[in-house]
Design a protein around this motif. Structure first.
Motif, PDB file in Angstrom:
ATOM      1  N   ASN A   9      -3.277   4.717  -9.807  1.00  0.00           N
ATOM      2  CA  ASN A   9      -3.800   5.591  -8.750  1.00  0.00           C
ATOM      3  C   ASN A   9      -4.205   4.785  -7.523  1.00  0.00           C
ATOM      4  OD1 ASN A   9      -3.418   7.978 -10.134  1.00  0.00           O
ATOM      5  ND2 ASN A   9      -5.458   7.974 -11.053  1.00  0.00           N
ATOM      6  N   GLU A  10      -4.765   3.607  -7.736  1.00  0.00           N
ATOM      7  CA  GLU A  10      -5.113   2.744  -6.611  1.00  0.00           C
ATOM      8  C   GLU A  10      -3.860   2.284  -5.865  1.00  0.00           C
ATOM      9  OE1 GLU A  10      -9.241   0.814  -8.440  1.00  0.00           O
ATOM     10  OE2 GLU A  10      -7.488  -0.460  -8.127  1.00  0.00           O
ATOM     11  N   VAL A  11      -2.843   1.980  -6.611  1.00  0.00           N
ATOM     12  CA  VAL A  11      -1.581   1.588  -5.965  1.00  0.00           C
ATOM     13  C   VAL A  11      -1.015   2.765  -5.172  1.00  0.00           C
ATOM     14  CG1 VAL A  11       0.750   0.697  -6.330  1.00  0.00           C
ATOM     15  CG2 VAL A  11      -1.116  -0.060  -7.818  1.00  0.00           C
ATOM     16  N   GLN A  12      -1.051   3.932  -5.774  1.00  0.00           N
ATOM     17  CA  GLN A  12      -0.525   5.137  -5.120  1.00  0.00           C
ATOM     18  C   GLN A  12      -1.187   5.383  -3.764  1.00  0.00           C
ATOM     19  OE1 GLN A  12       1.890   7.731  -6.320  1.00  0.00           O
ATOM     20  NE2 GLN A  12       1.688   7.986  -4.120  1.00  0.00           N
ATOM     21  N   SER A  13      -2.440   5.006  -3.629  1.00  0.00           N
ATOM     22  CA  SER A  13      -3.179   5.290  -2.388  1.00  0.00           C
ATOM     23  C   SER A  13      -2.845   4.337  -1.248  1.00  0.00           C
ATOM     24  CB  SER A  13      -4.689   5.236  -2.663  1.00  0.00           C
ATOM     25  OG  SER A  13      -5.089   3.909  -2.980  1.00  0.00           O
ATOM     26  N   LEU A  14      -2.041   3.318  -1.514  1.00  0.00           N
ATOM     27  CA  LEU A  14      -1.698   2.347  -0.479  1.00  0.00           C
ATOM     28  C   LEU A  14      -0.742   2.950   0.549  1.00  0.00           C
ATOM     29  CD1 LEU A  14      -1.101  -0.816  -2.706  1.00  0.00           C
ATOM     30  CD2 LEU A  14      -3.067  -0.382  -1.217  1.00  0.00           C
TER      31      LEU A  14
ATOM     32  N   PHE B 141       2.425   2.313   1.937  1.00  0.00           N
ATOM     33  CA  PHE B 141       3.550   1.443   1.615  1.00  0.00           C
ATOM     34  C   PHE B 141       4.335   1.030   2.860  1.00  0.00           C
ATOM     35  CE2 PHE B 141       2.986   3.838  -2.434  1.00  0.00           C
ATOM     36  CZ  PHE B 141       2.588   2.763  -3.208  1.00  0.00           C
ATOM     37  N   GLY B 142       4.419   1.915   3.825  1.00  0.00           N
ATOM     38  CA  GLY B 142       5.096   1.564   5.071  1.00  0.00           C
ATOM     39  C   GLY B 142       4.445   0.363   5.728  1.00  0.00           C
ATOM     40  N   GLN B 143       3.108   0.359   5.763  1.00  0.00           N
ATOM     41  CA  GLN B 143       2.391  -0.757   6.376  1.00  0.00           C
ATOM     42  C   GLN B 143       2.509  -2.016   5.518  1.00  0.00           C
ATOM     43  OE1 GLN B 143       0.930  -0.622   9.528  1.00  0.00           O
ATOM     44  NE2 GLN B 143       1.049  -2.836   9.148  1.00  0.00           N
ATOM     45  N   LEU B 144       2.462  -1.846   4.203  1.00  0.00           N
ATOM     46  CA  LEU B 144       2.633  -2.995   3.318  1.00  0.00           C
ATOM     47  C   LEU B 144       3.941  -3.718   3.615  1.00  0.00           C
ATOM     48  CD1 LEU B 144       0.180  -2.110   1.534  1.00  0.00           C
ATOM     49  CD2 LEU B 144       1.631  -2.621  -0.450  1.00  0.00           C
ATOM     50  N   LEU B 145       5.004  -2.943   3.722  1.00  0.00           N
ATOM     51  CA  LEU B 145       6.309  -3.554   3.948  1.00  0.00           C
ATOM     52  C   LEU B 145       6.383  -4.196   5.337  1.00  0.00           C
ATOM     53  CD1 LEU B 145       8.674  -0.894   2.307  1.00  0.00           C
ATOM     54  CD2 LEU B 145       7.803  -3.016   1.322  1.00  0.00           C
ATOM     55  N   LYS B 146       5.809  -3.552   6.321  1.00  0.00           N
ATOM     56  CA  LYS B 146       5.792  -4.154   7.665  1.00  0.00           C
ATOM     57  C   LYS B 146       5.040  -5.478   7.671  1.00  0.00           C
ATOM     58  CE  LYS B 146       6.199   0.224  10.177  1.00  0.00           C
ATOM     59  NZ  LYS B 146       5.513   1.209  11.050  1.00  0.00           N
ATOM     60  N   ASP B 147       4.082  -5.611   6.767  1.00  0.00           N
ATOM     61  CA  ASP B 147       3.317  -6.860   6.652  1.00  0.00           C
ATOM     62  C   ASP B 147       4.012  -7.882   5.752  1.00  0.00           C
ATOM     63  OD1 ASP B 147       1.350  -5.802   8.292  1.00  0.00           O
ATOM     64  OD2 ASP B 147       0.097  -5.118   6.628  1.00  0.00           O
ATOM     65  N   GLY B 148       5.166  -7.507   5.224  1.00  0.00           N
ATOM     66  CA  GLY B 148       5.931  -8.442   4.394  1.00  0.00           C
ATOM     67  C   GLY B 148       5.554  -8.443   2.933  1.00  0.00           C
ATOM     68  N   HIS B 149       4.769  -7.450   2.501  1.00  0.00           N
ATOM     69  CA  HIS B 149       4.331  -7.384   1.102  1.00  0.00           C
ATOM     70  C   HIS B 149       5.268  -6.469   0.298  1.00  0.00           C
ATOM     71  CE1 HIS B 149       0.901  -9.412   2.633  1.00  0.00           C
ATOM     72  NE2 HIS B 149       0.263  -8.343   3.095  1.00  0.00           N
ATOM     73  N   ALA B 150       5.951  -7.037  -0.670  1.00  0.00           N
ATOM     74  CA  ALA B 150       6.819  -6.249  -1.552  1.00  0.00           C
ATOM     75  C   ALA B 150       6.290  -6.236  -2.979  1.00  0.00           C
ATOM     76  CB  ALA B 150       8.236  -6.805  -1.538  1.00  0.00           C
ATOM     77  N   TYR B 151       5.171  -6.917  -3.210  1.00  0.00           N
ATOM     78  CA  TYR B 151       4.576  -7.008  -4.543  1.00  0.00           C
ATOM     79  C   TYR B 151       3.120  -6.579  -4.475  1.00  0.00           C
ATOM     80  CZ  TYR B 151       8.600 -10.089  -5.397  1.00  0.00           C
ATOM     81  OH  TYR B 151       9.862 -10.613  -5.504  1.00  0.00           O
ATOM     82  N   VAL B 152       2.681  -5.867  -5.518  1.00  0.00           N
ATOM     83  CA  VAL B 152       1.273  -5.501  -5.655  1.00  0.00           C
ATOM     84  C   VAL B 152       0.806  -5.995  -7.017  1.00  0.00           C
ATOM     85  CG1 VAL B 152      -0.391  -3.619  -5.827  1.00  0.00           C
ATOM     86  CG2 VAL B 152       1.437  -3.504  -4.122  1.00  0.00           C
ATOM     87  N   ARG B 153      -0.254  -6.811  -6.994  1.00  0.00           N
ATOM     88  CA  ARG B 153      -0.770  -7.397  -8.219  1.00  0.00           C
ATOM     89  C   ARG B 153      -1.757  -6.437  -8.887  1.00  0.00           C
ATOM     90  NH1 ARG B 153      -0.095 -12.468  -9.526  1.00  0.00           N
ATOM     91  NH2 ARG B 153       0.314 -13.060  -7.354  1.00  0.00           N
ATOM     92  N   MET B 154      -1.641  -6.279 -10.195  1.00  0.00           N
ATOM     93  CA  MET B 154      -2.557  -5.440 -10.958  1.00  0.00           C
ATOM     94  C   MET B 154      -3.241  -6.264 -12.039  1.00  0.00           C
ATOM     95  SD  MET B 154      -0.509  -1.820 -11.454  1.00  0.00           S
ATOM     96  CE  MET B 154      -2.009  -1.055 -12.101  1.00  0.00           C
ATOM     97  N   SER B 155      -4.490  -5.936 -12.301  1.00  0.00           N
ATOM     98  CA  SER B 155      -5.216  -6.636 -13.361  1.00  0.00           C
ATOM     99  C   SER B 155      -4.594  -6.352 -14.716  1.00  0.00           C
ATOM    100  CB  SER B 155      -6.693  -6.223 -13.349  1.00  0.00           C
ATOM    101  OG  SER B 155      -6.817  -4.805 -13.488  1.00  0.00           O
ATOM    102  N   THR B 156      -4.171  -5.097 -14.913  1.00  0.00           N
ATOM    103  CA  THR B 156      -3.497  -4.706 -16.149  1.00  0.00           C
ATOM    104  C   THR B 156      -2.427  -3.669 -15.821  1.00  0.00           C
ATOM    105  OG1 THR B 156      -5.517  -5.058 -17.436  1.00  0.00           O
ATOM    106  CG2 THR B 156      -3.763  -3.764 -18.468  1.00  0.00           C
ATOM    107  N   ILE B 157      -1.217  -3.929 -16.251  1.00  0.00           N
ATOM    108  CA  ILE B 157      -0.126  -2.969 -16.052  1.00  0.00           C
ATOM    109  C   ILE B 157       0.044  -2.181 -17.336  1.00  0.00           C
ATOM    110  CG2 ILE B 157       2.335  -2.681 -15.559  1.00  0.00           C
ATOM    111  CD1 ILE B 157       2.225  -5.338 -14.040  1.00  0.00           C
TER     112      ILE B 157
ATOM    113  N   PRO C  77       6.842   3.012 -10.132  1.00  0.00           N
ATOM    114  CA  PRO C  77       7.216   4.286  -9.508  1.00  0.00           C
ATOM    115  C   PRO C  77       7.038   4.268  -7.985  1.00  0.00           C
ATOM    116  CG  PRO C  77       5.039   4.486 -10.479  1.00  0.00           C
ATOM    117  CD  PRO C  77       5.517   3.094 -10.804  1.00  0.00           C
ATOM    118  N   PHE C  78       6.826   3.092  -7.437  1.00  0.00           N
ATOM    119  CA  PHE C  78       6.550   2.938  -6.010  1.00  0.00           C
ATOM    120  C   PHE C  78       7.634   2.074  -5.355  1.00  0.00           C
ATOM    121  CE2 PHE C  78       2.477   2.749  -8.460  1.00  0.00           C
ATOM    122  CZ  PHE C  78       2.074   4.052  -8.220  1.00  0.00           C
ATOM    123  N   PRO C  79       7.697   2.068  -4.029  1.00  0.00           N
ATOM    124  CA  PRO C  79       8.696   1.246  -3.341  1.00  0.00           C
ATOM    125  C   PRO C  79       8.261  -0.211  -3.202  1.00  0.00           C
ATOM    126  CG  PRO C  79       7.481   2.517  -1.731  1.00  0.00           C
ATOM    127  CD  PRO C  79       6.974   2.950  -3.072  1.00  0.00           C
ATOM    128  N   VAL C  80       7.483  -0.683  -4.162  1.00  0.00           N
ATOM    129  CA  VAL C  80       7.086  -2.082  -4.250  1.00  0.00           C
ATOM    130  C   VAL C  80       7.114  -2.473  -5.723  1.00  0.00           C
ATOM    131  CG1 VAL C  80       5.627  -2.080  -2.173  1.00  0.00           C
ATOM    132  CG2 VAL C  80       4.633  -1.436  -4.391  1.00  0.00           C
TER     133      VAL C  80
END
Length: 487
Positions: free
Chosen positions: A397-402, A404-420, A428-431
């Motif tokens: 849910n925290e990832v979902q709230s990001l 994503f357009g801005q993430l990609l513009k900033d060069g971020h294609a990965y999101v780190r999670m404490s537990t997957i 399920p996201f474009p990262v």
């Protein structure tokens, strides 16, 4: 007077083909009236078509019989109609993951069950007896795999007849003494018409019946039907028809059925832009097969020149889902110009009802002789390493709230999670989702790796490639079906 009579005589075959062409247009324009809506995706199973077969079993227009069973015990059904002396036999899904024509068969059956096209249907059904054997390999269809449960390719079992599916196909062909046979398949979406950027949306073959590739009347008639069908498809998919190499394969059913005296037309459904589920290709199958059946009934094909068959471009295999050309790639202090060819690879979920993507770089270097469904000329662009979002998140849910357009513009294609979540197979996201201790590898292009990279021009990131899908960062829409998970 003799010259006038000769001119009229020569015009008769063209007049017949003209009538078929008019029918083709009507079939194309009215297709949605007959499309079987219950099987709208590729991963169909025997359970999906069983209710349809049951409906035809109780319909007096059709004769339905169980002609065999698969290794797994699933019924193989033959659906027949018509009273003519010429027998036309169509079988589909010999390979379990090739369902396009199976869907088209039920569209064709809906056409014959309708009250429309009375004159044309009368001409067909009074001259022909038509027999459909849909989904010859239901066990393979259940798993969405090419081979049957014995692990063999049914299309290479025409001599040994090891599997019950093969025995059924041979027995039905022999019992019908079929005059014409339609061997219906799907081929890779990466085939193109030779030396063009056009996908081979439909490819044909009149299989050879001996190593010498002789042409007798039986094979010649198959060639004529193919020439006719090609002329139809050029109207709706111009330049998108290919022709298979006709080297003789002594184990193959198509080659042997041709040898046994049935004029055999192999049809392969390939790729079409933005048609992942092959529904436009399904429509082209419906239109071209029905038109061919009508031409067989009217015998218009007989005057077609066999020589036109060789003019159909051969199949080639030089297509990528995404092709990036002329990009600058920095490696060990030097800059190189490089092309990158990407395949968006489907991975089935456990139930084989749907899929996700795990894309790969297939090739790189000079790809100037290859083509792409989508091509980006990256002249002036430099390939850049993708980075991770600086914060570690705890829930999806925290990832979902990001943003994503801005993430990609900033060069971020990965999101780190404490537990997957353990059951999560993909992002399920474009990262991409990465584990707490995962280290993003340094950008080093090579075939086989997942294509995730940014393209920079004049110090600004303008494009992203995420899991093989191109994103224009100046636009708001992000069409990336899923990302990957790296733990």
């Amino acid at each position: 007077m003799k010259q006038i009579a000769l001119a009229l005589l020569c015009a008769l075959p063209m007049l017949g083909l003209g009538q078929s062409s008019a029918l083709t247009t009507q079939l194309y324009d009215t297709y949605e009236n007959y499309k079987e809506g219950s099987i709208g995706k590729r991963r169909i199973k025997r359970a999906d078509i069983q209710p349809l077969i049951a409906t035809y079993s109780s319909n007096p227009k059709f004769k339905v019989s169980t002609v065999g069973r698969s290794i797994g015990g699933k019924e193989l059904s033959l659906i027949s109609l018509g009273t003519g002396d010429v027998n036309v036999f169509l079988w589909s899904q010999m390979h379990g993951d090739e369902p396009t024509a199976t869907q088209a068969i039920f569209d064709i059956l809906n056409f014959f069950d309708s009250k429309d096209f009375k004159e044309e249907k009368e001409a067909i059904l009074s001259n022909l007896s038509i027999h459909f054997l849909p989904m010859l390999n239901p066990d393979g269809a259940e798993l969405f795999q090419r081979r049957n449960l014995l692990g063999i390719d049914i299309n290479r079992d025409a001599l040994r007849l090891q599997s019950p599916e093969s025995k059924t196909l041979k027995r039905v062909r022999d019992s019908l003494a079929a005059d014409f046979g339609f061997n219906l398949h799907d081929q890779s979406t990466y085939y193109n018409a030779e030396r063009t950027d056009k996908p081979a949306t439909i490819s044909y073959l009149a299989p050879a019946y001996n190593y010498e590739k002789d042409i007798n009347e039986v094979r010649g008639n198959a060639m004529k039907i193919i020439v006719f069908m090609n002329s139809i498809l050029q109207k709706y998919a111009p330049g998108q028809v290919g022709r298979y190499n006709d080297d003789f394969e002594p184990r193959a059913f198509g080659d042997n059925i041709q040898k046994w005296g049935t004029s055999t037309i192999l049809i392969e459904s390939g790729g079409y832009p933005n048609d992942t589920e092959k529904q436009e290709i399904r429509k082209l199958n419906y239109v071209s097969i029905l038109s061919a059946i009508y031409t067989i009934a009217k015998q218009n094909y007989k005057e077609i020149a066999i020589g036109e068959y060789e003019k159909i471009p051969e199949n080639d295999r030089k297509l990528f889902d995404l092709k990036i050309t002329n990009a600058s790639y920095n490696l060990m202090g030097n800059s190189y110009k490089i092309d990158v060819g990407i395949h968006q690879v489907e991975v089935d979920y456990a139930d084989h009802n749907s899929f996700w993507y795990s894309s790969r770089i297939l090739d790189q270097g000079d790809l100037s002789t290859y083509y792409g469904y989508e091509t980006l000329d990256a002249t002036g662009y430099t390939l850049k390493q993708a980075t991770a979002y600086p914060k570690t998140l705890n829930t999806l849910n925290e990832v979902q709230s990001l943003d994503f357009g801005q993430l990609l513009k900033d060069g971020h294609a990965y999101v780190r999670m404490s537990t997957i979540p353990a059951k999560q197979l993909n992002s399920p996201f474009p990262v991409h989702l990465i584990g707490a201790n995962y280290k993003i590898p340094e950008l080093k292009l090579q075939p086989g790796i997942n294509p995730t990279v940014f393209l920079e021009k004049d110090g600004r990131l303008e494009y992203a490639v995420i899991n093989g899908f191109l994103v224009n960062l100046s636009q708001s829409n992000i069409e990336v079906p899923n990302g990957m998970i790296y733990k």
